[in-house]
Design a protein around this motif. Structure first.
Motif, mmCIF file in Angstrom:
data_model
loop_
_atom_site.group_PDB
_atom_site.id
_atom_site.type_symbol
_atom_site.label_atom_id
_atom_site.label_comp_id
_atom_site.label_asym_id
_atom_site.label_seq_id
_atom_site.Cartn_x
_atom_site.Cartn_y
_atom_site.Cartn_z
ATOM 1 N N ALA A 105 -9.221 2.606 -12.603
ATOM 2 C CA ALA A 105 -9.553 1.799 -11.430
ATOM 3 C C ALA A 105 -10.823 1.013 -11.692
ATOM 4 O O ALA A 105 -11.757 1.519 -12.315
ATOM 5 C CB ALA A 105 -9.732 2.702 -10.210
ATOM 6 N N SER B 267 0.810 -1.203 0.000
ATOM 7 C CA SER B 267 0.000 0.000 0.000
ATOM 8 C C SER B 267 0.844 1.254 0.000
ATOM 9 O O SER B 267 0.372 2.329 -0.321
ATOM 10 C CB SER B 267 -0.893 0.004 1.229
ATOM 11 O OG SER B 267 -0.096 0.024 2.381
ATOM 12 N N GLY C 280 -7.379 -3.378 -2.598
ATOM 13 C CA GLY C 280 -7.407 -2.255 -3.532
ATOM 14 C C GLY C 280 -6.171 -1.399 -3.512
ATOM 15 O O GLY C 280 -5.971 -0.580 -4.408
ATOM 16 N N HIS D 287 -5.536 0.905 -9.003
ATOM 17 C CA HIS D 287 -5.693 0.709 -7.559
ATOM 18 C C HIS D 287 -6.460 1.899 -6.966
ATOM 19 O O HIS D 287 -6.739 2.877 -7.650
ATOM 20 C CB HIS D 287 -4.327 0.564 -6.892
ATOM 21 C CG HIS D 287 -3.647 -0.726 -7.204
ATOM 22 N ND1 HIS D 287 -2.985 -0.946 -8.392
ATOM 23 C CD2 HIS D 287 -3.526 -1.880 -6.504
ATOM 24 C CE1 HIS D 287 -2.483 -2.181 -8.407
ATOM 25 N NE2 HIS D 287 -2.803 -2.759 -7.269
ATOM 26 N N PRO E 233 -0.073 -3.907 -12.027
ATOM 27 C CA PRO E 233 -1.222 -4.036 -11.125
ATOM 28 C C PRO E 233 -1.493 -5.488 -10.809
ATOM 29 O O PRO E 233 -1.221 -6.387 -11.598
ATOM 30 C CB PRO E 233 -2.368 -3.417 -11.928
ATOM 31 C CG PRO E 233 -1.956 -3.509 -13.348
ATOM 32 C CD PRO E 233 -0.468 -3.381 -13.343
ATOM 33 N N ARG F 215 -0.337 5.391 -4.432
ATOM 34 C CA ARG F 215 -1.100 4.555 -5.358
ATOM 35 C C ARG F 215 -0.146 3.746 -6.244
ATOM 36 O O ARG F 215 0.639 4.317 -6.993
ATOM 37 C CB ARG F 215 -1.991 5.453 -6.212
ATOM 38 C CG ARG F 215 -3.025 4.708 -7.031
ATOM 39 C CD ARG F 215 -3.849 5.681 -7.855
ATOM 40 N NE ARG F 215 -5.066 5.060 -8.360
ATOM 41 C CZ ARG F 215 -5.939 5.687 -9.143
ATOM 42 N NH1 ARG F 215 -5.718 6.953 -9.506
ATOM 43 N NH2 ARG F 215 -7.019 5.061 -9.559
ATOM 44 N N LEU G 188 -4.724 -6.959 -9.185
ATOM 45 C CA LEU G 188 -6.050 -7.085 -8.610
ATOM 46 C C LEU G 188 -6.637 -8.426 -8.988
ATOM 47 O O LEU G 188 -6.104 -9.155 -9.822
ATOM 48 C CB LEU G 188 -6.949 -5.951 -9.115
ATOM 49 C CG LEU G 188 -6.438 -4.549 -8.786
ATOM 50 C CD1 LEU G 188 -7.313 -3.518 -9.476
ATOM 51 C CD2 LEU G 188 -6.414 -4.313 -7.299
#
Length: 601
Positions: free
Chosen positions: A290, A268, A375, A545, A275, A540, A277
């Motif tokens: 995002a 974080s 996230g 994110h 990325p 970020r 996710l």
């Protein structure tokens, strides 16, 4: 009288709620009202008759636990509001020790709150609790020690009343049990009931002000990582759902679930890399944006993401100078030669140049693929590879080659293995100690899904510092780390303190929290016994994110750090570039030299 800290925690397993209560009872300087639901559980009070449990609890999807409160057997489950006041009673201070008066006050709170909901309830001669006619709508069972309370009340909002048919509720065989749903049409939602109970509790007990923080009220299984969903679907817990009218199923308000891995704590705070996710989130987002679901969770938490404005750039105080000198290169060479991962690289930590130039690094074990998808996290979330039993020895080799006096070991989350990777953590601690006995070992651990036995494996290895990050405030837990739990992080840290370990935690700033929420979260950490605190700015990792909602200034970090020091933390690192492992050796050494500052034995 101090202010009252009210926490709506969602759905919390009984054992973890009990651990949190005990910690606040023994260590907190503040008064608390914990409000939550439990998964299906039957509890036996100290005077309970086991014969009042009429069926094997497991046969109806419930567990059975013994509680140190008064009373007989009762039921807790989804749709029931459970309240645990951990408060110091004013009458105890005045020498007027009347347990019955406290119970009557709790009854008064609930009767007044129900009146606010247009439900007429009352006491019943000869019985405790709150009644509607000849049926009990709320049970009360308490314990008081040295004027400090625990346990409390259970108010039936809209539970499965058939679960009471498997016991003799409170040992009363000739009276019925009811719920608000049977008397109010439509049934009041849980938040409205929590609002009413909170207001009346503060009024009856005379609190001048409230610090209230809630986890998210709307929780969907689709927010969770696939491993978290699979674990829940395979458990005995029953999740009731309702149709929202838009084709989606929504669970009742519940806890966030298993807590985020420590690697995400660091991720974080990182800078851009690929990325990582979950597949469902990635599929829902146009390239370079995002995911809609991610921003939707943020919006449901009451945070408006800033527009993609080029002017919203990283401020000057967030910029770092790269130092690619010989020590940095040698540290990198050692890591590559031993096939080790570091959170410094995987999370894109901005302090990597400073730390590696100083020949310090944070080792990331259990592989480089995480089973949770947060996230704010940069760590890879593809299907994890098998555990590497040779990893602990290689970490120990690296510690020896680097000549570390203080080694920090973290990991990804491994919800795919039964112990969450606890055995590898313990083996790594032992391997470092065997190779370099003088090295202090700090571990930054995941929550192991709250499994007490798994956590005990790590605790029994006796790390010099046990770190587990809270990450963010209660309201943003579901938005930032949907497979996480605010309560679970606090309960884990409480258990570590019970094991007489030096404890540490961290919060990242900038995802939409307020200063009041931060102060409340900091107080929560201190009140369960955390010794060392880190506060740093969220960066970020990529445009896919969570966005940075606010850049906290160095002066604001300083003020928060001073607030935390005033609460009694033995060491606080607060600044925009602070990370969980930043100045870890200094923090541990100062804590060791200042045991009185920790305030706990």
């Amino acid at each position: 009288m101090s202010d009252l800290r009210v926490r709506w925690l969602g759905r919390v397993p009984y054992a973890e709620a009990d651990e949190l209560q005990r910690a606040l009872l023994e260590r907190a300087d503040d008064d608390y009202l914990l409000l939550l639901e439990h998964p299906h559980v039957y509890t036996l009070g100290k005077s309970a008759d086991p014969a009042h449990v009429l069926v094997p609890p497991a046969s109806v999807g419930a567990e059975l636990v013994r509680a140190d409160r008064g009373g007989d057997v009762t039921y807790h489950g989804p749709g029931q509001l459970v309240g645990y006041p951990i408060v110091t009673l004013p009458e105890w201070r005045a020498g007027q020790r009347d347990v019955i008066a406290y119970v009557r006050s709790l009854e008064g709170v609930l009767i007044a709150a129900l009146a606010d909901l247009d439900v007429e309830a009352a006491r019943h001669d000869g019985y405790t609790g709150v009644w509607i006619g000849n049926e009990k709508v709320a049970a009360i069972g308490v314990r008081i020690a040295r004027g400090r309370t625990r346990h409390g009340f259970a108010l039936n909002v809209d539970p499965d009343l058939s679960m009471f048919g498997h016991i003799v509720p409170c040992g009363i065989s000739d009276k019925g049990v009811t719920s608000l749903a049977r008397h109010v049409d439509p049934s009041p939602d849980m938040k409205r009931v929590v609002d009413a109970v909170t207001a009346r509790f503060a009024e009856v007990f005379g609190y001048p002000a409230l610090d209230r923080q809630d986890i998210v009220w709307r929780a969907r299984a689709s927010d969770l990582s696939p491993f978290t969903r699979a674990a829940r679907e395979g458990s005995a817990e029953v999740h009731r759902s309702k149709d929202n009218g838009d084709g989606r199923a929504e669970t009742r308000p519940m806890a966030d679930g298993p807590s985020r891995a420590s690697a995400a704590s660091e991720a974080s705070r990182g800078s851009a890399r690929a990325p990582s996710l979950s597949g469902s989130d990635v599929a829902s987002a146009p390239p370079g944006h995002a995911p809609v679901r991610l921003l939707g969770r943020l919006a449901e938490a009451g945070v408006r993401a800033p527009d993609d404005d080029p002017a919203f750039k990283r401020p000057g105080w967030m910029k770092v100078k790269a130092d690619l000198g010989p020590n940095y290169r040698e540290t990198k060479r050692i890591m590559r030669s031993l096939s080790l991962n570091t959170v410094c690289e995987e999370a894109g930590c901005p302090n990597i140049y400073e730390c590696w130039a100083d020949r310090t690094a944070t080792f990331m074990i259990l592989g480089d693929r995480c089973t949770r998808a947060c996230g704010f996290c940069l760590v890879d979330t593809r299907h994890p590879l098998p555990l590497d039993e040779g990893e602990p020895a290689r970490v120990a080799d690296a510690v020896a080659q680097l000549g570390l006096a203080h080694a920090v070991v973290t990991s990804v989350a491994r919800d795919d293995v039964p112990d969450g990777g606890a055995g590898i953590f313990a083996a790594t601690i032992r391997a470092i100690r065997a190779r370099t006995p003088g090295t202090a070992v700090e571990v930054l651990i995941p929550d192991c899904k709250g499994d007490a036995d798994a956590l005990a494996v790590i605790f029994d290895a006796r790390p010099d510092v046990l770190n587990h990050n809270l990450e963010t405030v209660a309201r943003l837990q579901r938005a930032a780390r949907p497979s996480a739990a605010y309560f679970r992080s606090l309960a884990l840290l409480a258990r570590a303190k019970d094991a007489a370990l030096t404890t540490k935690s961290g919060i990242i700033l900038g995802m939409g929290e307020t200063e009041a929420e931060l102060r409340g979260a900091i107080a929560d950490l201190r009140n369960v016994g955390v010794d060392i605190l880190t506060l740093g700015q969220y960066l970020r990792p990529s445009t896919r994110h969570l966005p940075v909602v606010r850049w906290w200034t160095p002066d604001e970090f300083h003020a928060l750090g001073e607030y935390a020091r005033g609460l009694g933390f033995s060491h606080v690192e607060a600044g925009p570039l602070v990370r969980s492992s930043y100045h870890a050796r200094r923090a541990a050494e100062l804590t060791e030299r200042m045991p009185a500052a920790a305030g706990f034995s």
